[in-house]
Design a protein around this motif. Structure first.
Motif, PDB file in Angstrom:
ATOM      1  N   TRP A  86     -42.439  36.839 -30.881  1.00  0.00           N
ATOM      2  CA  TRP A  86     -42.151  35.998 -32.039  1.00  0.00           C
ATOM      3  C   TRP A  86     -42.985  34.732 -31.973  1.00  0.00           C
ATOM      4  O   TRP A  86     -43.251  34.190 -30.911  1.00  0.00           O
ATOM      5  N   SER A  87     -43.346  34.239 -33.132  1.00  0.00           N
ATOM      6  CA  SER A  87     -43.887  32.891 -33.165  1.00  0.00           C
ATOM      7  C   SER A  87     -42.741  31.919 -32.915  1.00  0.00           C
ATOM      8  O   SER A  87     -41.584  32.204 -33.211  1.00  0.00           O
ATOM      9  N   CYS A  90     -40.625  30.993 -35.971  1.00  0.00           N
ATOM     10  CA  CYS A  90     -39.709  32.008 -36.462  1.00  0.00           C
ATOM     11  C   CYS A  90     -38.514  32.166 -35.531  1.00  0.00           C
ATOM     12  O   CYS A  90     -37.416  32.443 -35.979  1.00  0.00           O
ATOM     13  N   SER A  91     -38.717  31.980 -34.246  1.00  0.00           N
ATOM     14  CA  SER A  91     -37.630  32.227 -33.303  1.00  0.00           C
ATOM     15  C   SER A  91     -36.460  31.281 -33.507  1.00  0.00           C
ATOM     16  O   SER A  91     -35.331  31.579 -33.147  1.00  0.00           O
ATOM     17  N   CYS A 108     -43.434  34.915 -39.500  1.00  0.00           N
ATOM     18  CA  CYS A 108     -43.001  35.485 -38.231  1.00  0.00           C
ATOM     19  C   CYS A 108     -43.856  36.697 -37.905  1.00  0.00           C
ATOM     20  O   CYS A 108     -44.384  37.349 -38.811  1.00  0.00           O
ATOM     21  N   TRP A 110     -44.042  40.137 -34.946  1.00  0.00           N
ATOM     22  CA  TRP A 110     -43.565  40.857 -33.768  1.00  0.00           C
ATOM     23  C   TRP A 110     -44.640  41.846 -33.343  1.00  0.00           C
ATOM     24  O   TRP A 110     -45.168  42.601 -34.180  1.00  0.00           O
TER      25      TRP A 110
END
Length: 278
Positions: A86-87, A90-91, A108, A110
């Motif tokens: 994740w960035s 975004c997390s 985000c 993945w």
């Protein structure tokens, strides 16, 4: 405490004509629409065994008070999500606020890896449907466009007629019916109907709050307490609900009346990914 979303408004005027509020024909409001998925995609829909790919999510937020409650990939099957992919932005699952009418954008990503050849068995390929689970509270306000309610003494009212108003934020639509004008000291009913524009409302209840309460005798059988009025209305399986309010103004006046509600919403897009043997 759940935040509130102001998304219903109506005007009671002496003319008693039936129409809709300005701007209510499109899925927007004074605070804009809610949360939109601008992109949910994978950079390669056909992967070879053990190949890596990137799933990308772009969310546009048109509402300063929107709040994510759940965000994750689901139904990934044998596709393995790589740890730490994740960035950081975004997390945290925090939506940037809109600025000057432009949406806040959250991106985000993945990294996923296709299963190894051994997991494909005797198949030449296997299909997977990874999806996204996005749940959030959406907030909407008409506070920058207050709606005025006019009342008169009964002796000044020659006739009344029904007024219908509608309002939508693209996720939930409401229609409101009332008699116009409102007579001082006499109960005047209001019917509020709510309909979800899809099956994606996940709340068990719509939480309502009404202000100011000086003109409100009761709503859904509940009377104002300590200058406030809040209550829950059960959401039907279709996402709809209905309740009734009673106005009983005590003076000839004009008031801005705001209905507010809170609810949770869910969006769950999915992808099609095929994993091929070498």
């Amino acid at each position: 405490m759940d935040k509130k979303i102001i998304f219903m408004a109506f005007v009671i005027t002496a003319s008693g004509c039936t129409d809709v509020l300005p701007g209510s024909t499109s899925p927007t409001s004074s605070s804009g629409s809610a949360v939109q998925i601008a992109d949910f995609s994978i950079n390669d829909q056909s992967l070879y065994a053990d190949q890596q790919a990137v799933i990308t999510l772009v969310v546009e937020n048109y509402n300063a008070q929107a709040e994510i409650t759940d965000l994750k990939l689901v139904n990934t099957g044998a596709l393995k999500i790589q740890d730490g992919s994740w960035s950081q932005r975004c997390s945290t699952a925090e939506l940037p606020e809109p600025v000057n009418g432009n949406p806040g954008v959250m991106e985000c990503s993945w990294e996923v890896r296709a299963p190894p050849e051994s997991e494909l068995g005797n198949f030449n390929s296997k299909s997977y449907s990874p999806g996204l689970m996005l749940r959030y509270r959406s907030e909407l306000s008409n506070s920058d466009r207050p709606v005025k309610i006019h009342t008169k003494e009964a002796r000044e009212i020659e006739s009344t007629s029904q007024v219908s108003r509608s309002f939508s934020n693209g996720e939930v639509s409401t229609s409101i019916k009332a008699e116009s004008p409102v007579a001082v000291g006499i109960d005047s009913p209001i019917t509020v109907s709510i309909a979800a524009n899809s099956q994606h409302v996940v709340s068990e209840n719509y939480g309502f709050e009404i202000s100011p309460t000086s003109m409100i005798a009761s709503c859904d059988g509940r009377e104002p307490q300590n200058g406030g009025l809040s209550f829950d209305v059960a959401v039907e399986p279709s996402g709809s609900a209905q309740f009734n309010c009673v106005l009983n103004p005590q003076t000839s006046t004009t008031r801005n009346l705001i209905f507010s509600t809170s609810y949770k919403y869910q969006k769950a897009p999915s992808l099609n990914v095929e994993v091929l043997s070498q």
